[in-house]
Design a protein around this motif. Structure first.
Motif, mmCIF file in Angstrom:
data_model
loop_
_atom_site.group_PDB
_atom_site.id
_atom_site.type_symbol
_atom_site.label_atom_id
_atom_site.label_comp_id
_atom_site.label_asym_id
_atom_site.label_seq_id
_atom_site.Cartn_x
_atom_site.Cartn_y
_atom_site.Cartn_z
ATOM 1 N N LEU A 1 3.627 6.790 -47.546
ATOM 2 C CA LEU A 1 4.937 7.030 -47.676
ATOM 3 C C LEU A 1 5.861 6.235 -46.471
ATOM 4 O O LEU A 1 6.956 5.716 -46.701
ATOM 5 C CB LEU A 1 5.570 8.446 -47.832
ATOM 6 C CG LEU A 1 5.197 9.457 -48.975
ATOM 7 C CD1 LEU A 1 5.592 10.652 -48.751
ATOM 8 C CD2 LEU A 1 5.709 8.590 -50.207
ATOM 9 N N ASN A 2 5.394 6.210 -45.334
ATOM 10 C CA ASN A 2 5.813 5.322 -44.316
ATOM 11 C C ASN A 2 5.708 3.810 -44.561
ATOM 12 O O ASN A 2 6.873 3.121 -44.443
ATOM 13 C CB ASN A 2 5.106 5.799 -43.086
ATOM 14 C CG ASN A 2 5.725 6.648 -42.051
ATOM 15 O OD1 ASN A 2 6.938 7.163 -42.342
ATOM 16 N ND2 ASN A 2 4.772 7.421 -41.358
ATOM 17 N N GLY A 3 4.657 3.592 -45.112
ATOM 18 C CA GLY A 3 4.358 2.280 -45.746
ATOM 19 C C GLY A 3 5.514 1.845 -46.619
ATOM 20 O O GLY A 3 6.225 0.806 -46.876
ATOM 21 N N LEU A 4 5.687 2.788 -47.834
ATOM 22 C CA LEU A 4 6.783 2.731 -48.771
ATOM 23 C C LEU A 4 8.160 2.372 -48.260
ATOM 24 O O LEU A 4 9.064 1.390 -48.402
ATOM 25 C CB LEU A 4 6.746 3.712 -49.731
ATOM 26 C CG LEU A 4 7.677 3.407 -51.026
ATOM 27 C CD1 LEU A 4 7.099 2.504 -51.697
ATOM 28 C CD2 LEU A 4 7.657 4.925 -51.816
ATOM 29 N N ARG B 1 13.081 7.618 -40.366
ATOM 30 C CA ARG B 1 12.322 7.374 -41.232
ATOM 31 C C ARG B 1 11.779 8.638 -41.945
ATOM 32 O O ARG B 1 11.682 8.757 -43.218
ATOM 33 C CB ARG B 1 11.208 6.389 -41.108
ATOM 34 C CG ARG B 1 10.421 5.993 -42.061
ATOM 35 C CD ARG B 1 9.243 5.327 -41.685
ATOM 36 N NE ARG B 1 9.486 4.005 -41.051
ATOM 37 C CZ ARG B 1 8.959 3.847 -40.015
ATOM 38 N NH1 ARG B 1 7.517 4.389 -39.898
ATOM 39 N NH2 ARG B 1 9.089 2.953 -39.244
ATOM 40 N N PRO B 2 11.572 9.601 -41.206
ATOM 41 C CA PRO B 2 11.130 10.985 -41.825
ATOM 42 C C PRO B 2 11.960 11.448 -42.731
ATOM 43 O O PRO B 2 11.605 12.264 -43.534
ATOM 44 C CB PRO B 2 10.768 11.748 -40.547
ATOM 45 C CG PRO B 2 10.617 11.079 -39.346
ATOM 46 C CD PRO B 2 11.380 9.779 -39.576
ATOM 47 N N PHE B 3 13.458 11.321 -42.556
ATOM 48 C CA PHE B 3 14.222 11.867 -43.618
ATOM 49 C C PHE B 3 14.032 11.202 -44.806
ATOM 50 O O PHE B 3 14.353 11.888 -45.890
ATOM 51 C CB PHE B 3 15.917 11.584 -42.987
ATOM 52 C CG PHE B 3 15.999 12.509 -41.745
ATOM 53 C CD1 PHE B 3 16.106 13.460 -41.530
ATOM 54 C CD2 PHE B 3 16.279 11.515 -40.661
ATOM 55 C CE1 PHE B 3 16.381 14.151 -40.583
ATOM 56 C CE2 PHE B 3 16.719 12.093 -39.398
ATOM 57 C CZ PHE B 3 16.534 13.543 -39.275
ATOM 58 N N TYR B 4 14.092 10.031 -44.801
ATOM 59 C CA TYR B 4 13.876 9.417 -46.224
ATOM 60 C C TYR B 4 12.353 9.528 -46.784
ATOM 61 O O TYR B 4 12.224 9.883 -47.762
ATOM 62 C CB TYR B 4 13.772 8.026 -45.913
ATOM 63 C CG TYR B 4 15.160 7.238 -45.803
ATOM 64 C CD1 TYR B 4 15.998 7.080 -46.705
ATOM 65 C CD2 TYR B 4 15.329 6.856 -44.397
ATOM 66 C CE1 TYR B 4 17.365 6.552 -46.186
ATOM 67 C CE2 TYR B 4 16.718 6.109 -43.895
ATOM 68 C CZ TYR B 4 17.531 5.952 -44.836
ATOM 69 O OH TYR B 4 18.636 5.959 -44.857
ATOM 70 N N ARG B 5 11.474 9.951 -45.782
ATOM 71 C CA ARG B 5 9.859 10.254 -46.361
ATOM 72 C C ARG B 5 10.117 11.424 -46.931
ATOM 73 O O ARG B 5 9.535 11.900 -47.963
ATOM 74 C CB ARG B 5 8.918 10.183 -45.347
ATOM 75 C CG ARG B 5 7.570 10.417 -45.530
ATOM 76 C CD ARG B 5 6.705 10.418 -44.397
ATOM 77 N NE ARG B 5 6.867 11.511 -43.469
ATOM 78 C CZ ARG B 5 6.882 11.117 -42.138
ATOM 79 N NH1 ARG B 5 6.644 10.177 -41.549
ATOM 80 N NH2 ARG B 5 7.155 12.127 -41.399
ATOM 81 N N LEU B 6 10.934 12.598 -46.259
ATOM 82 C CA LEU B 6 11.090 14.052 -46.887
ATOM 83 C C LEU B 6 11.720 13.632 -48.181
ATOM 84 O O LEU B 6 11.180 14.536 -49.254
ATOM 85 C CB LEU B 6 11.875 14.816 -45.891
ATOM 86 C CG LEU B 6 12.040 16.324 -46.273
ATOM 87 C CD1 LEU B 6 10.694 16.884 -46.408
ATOM 88 C CD2 LEU B 6 12.765 17.144 -45.157
ATOM 89 N N ALA B 7 12.771 13.074 -48.365
ATOM 90 C CA ALA B 7 13.591 13.012 -49.657
ATOM 91 C C ALA B 7 12.469 12.353 -50.739
ATOM 92 O O ALA B 7 12.512 12.829 -51.829
ATOM 93 C CB ALA B 7 14.689 12.163 -49.481
ATOM 94 N N ILE B 8 11.652 11.414 -50.454
ATOM 95 C CA ILE B 8 10.912 10.904 -51.400
ATOM 96 C C ILE B 8 9.718 11.769 -51.924
ATOM 97 O O ILE B 8 9.364 11.874 -53.011
ATOM 98 C CB ILE B 8 10.127 9.578 -50.861
ATOM 99 C CG1 ILE B 8 11.352 8.372 -50.529
ATOM 100 C CG2 ILE B 8 8.978 9.133 -51.980
ATOM 101 C CD1 ILE B 8 10.750 7.079 -49.996
#
Length: 130
Positions: free
Chosen positions: A73-76, A105-112
């Motif tokens: 997810l980080n890579g995405l 980035r963790p906020f976006y990762r959590l949303a995904i």
């Protein structure tokens, strides 16, 4: 889904053009153009650096037998951030920078992750092979 894509293809470029025009009125045309070029090159550079870190994390987790979910997810997020920084405009640059920055980035990762979980629970996530 199609209506959201069509809306994004109309609204986002219009917003970016408006932002470029406003910025060129504030700081001038040449500085605006140079700023757009700088963010594009910086986006490519930082995407490459962060992407390498994400790839190493995925490889390390796979070698230890762990599922590389968060690292993937980080890579995405890094890929999306790099693509947004390559697009001309300031609003996509802001989102792209926050996708590349490790603290946001963790906020976006959590949303995904939440979006994927909702799709899986509802049974609406489909993967098609060609």
């Amino acid at each position: 889904m199609l209506k959201w894509i069509v809306a994004a293809l109309i609204v986002i470029p219009a917003l970016e053009i408006w932002g470029i025009i406003k910025m060129s009125h504030w700081i001038g045309g040449l500085p605006t153009f140079l700023l757009i070029l700088i963010t594009g090159f910086a986006g490519a550079y930082f995407s490459k650096m962060e992407g390498r870190k994400a790839l190493v994390d995925v490889q390390r987790q796979m070698q230890t037998g762990q599922p590389p979910g968060h690292a993937m997810l980080n890579g995405l997020c890094i890929l999306a951030g790099g693509l947004l920084l390559l697009l001309p405009g300031f609003f996509t640059d802001i989102i792209g920078i926050t996708l590349l920055f490790p603290l946001t980035r963790p906020f976006y990762r959590l949303a995904i992750l939440r979006w994927l979980e909702r799709k899986l629970r509802a049974g609406t996530l489909t993967i098609r092979r060609k």
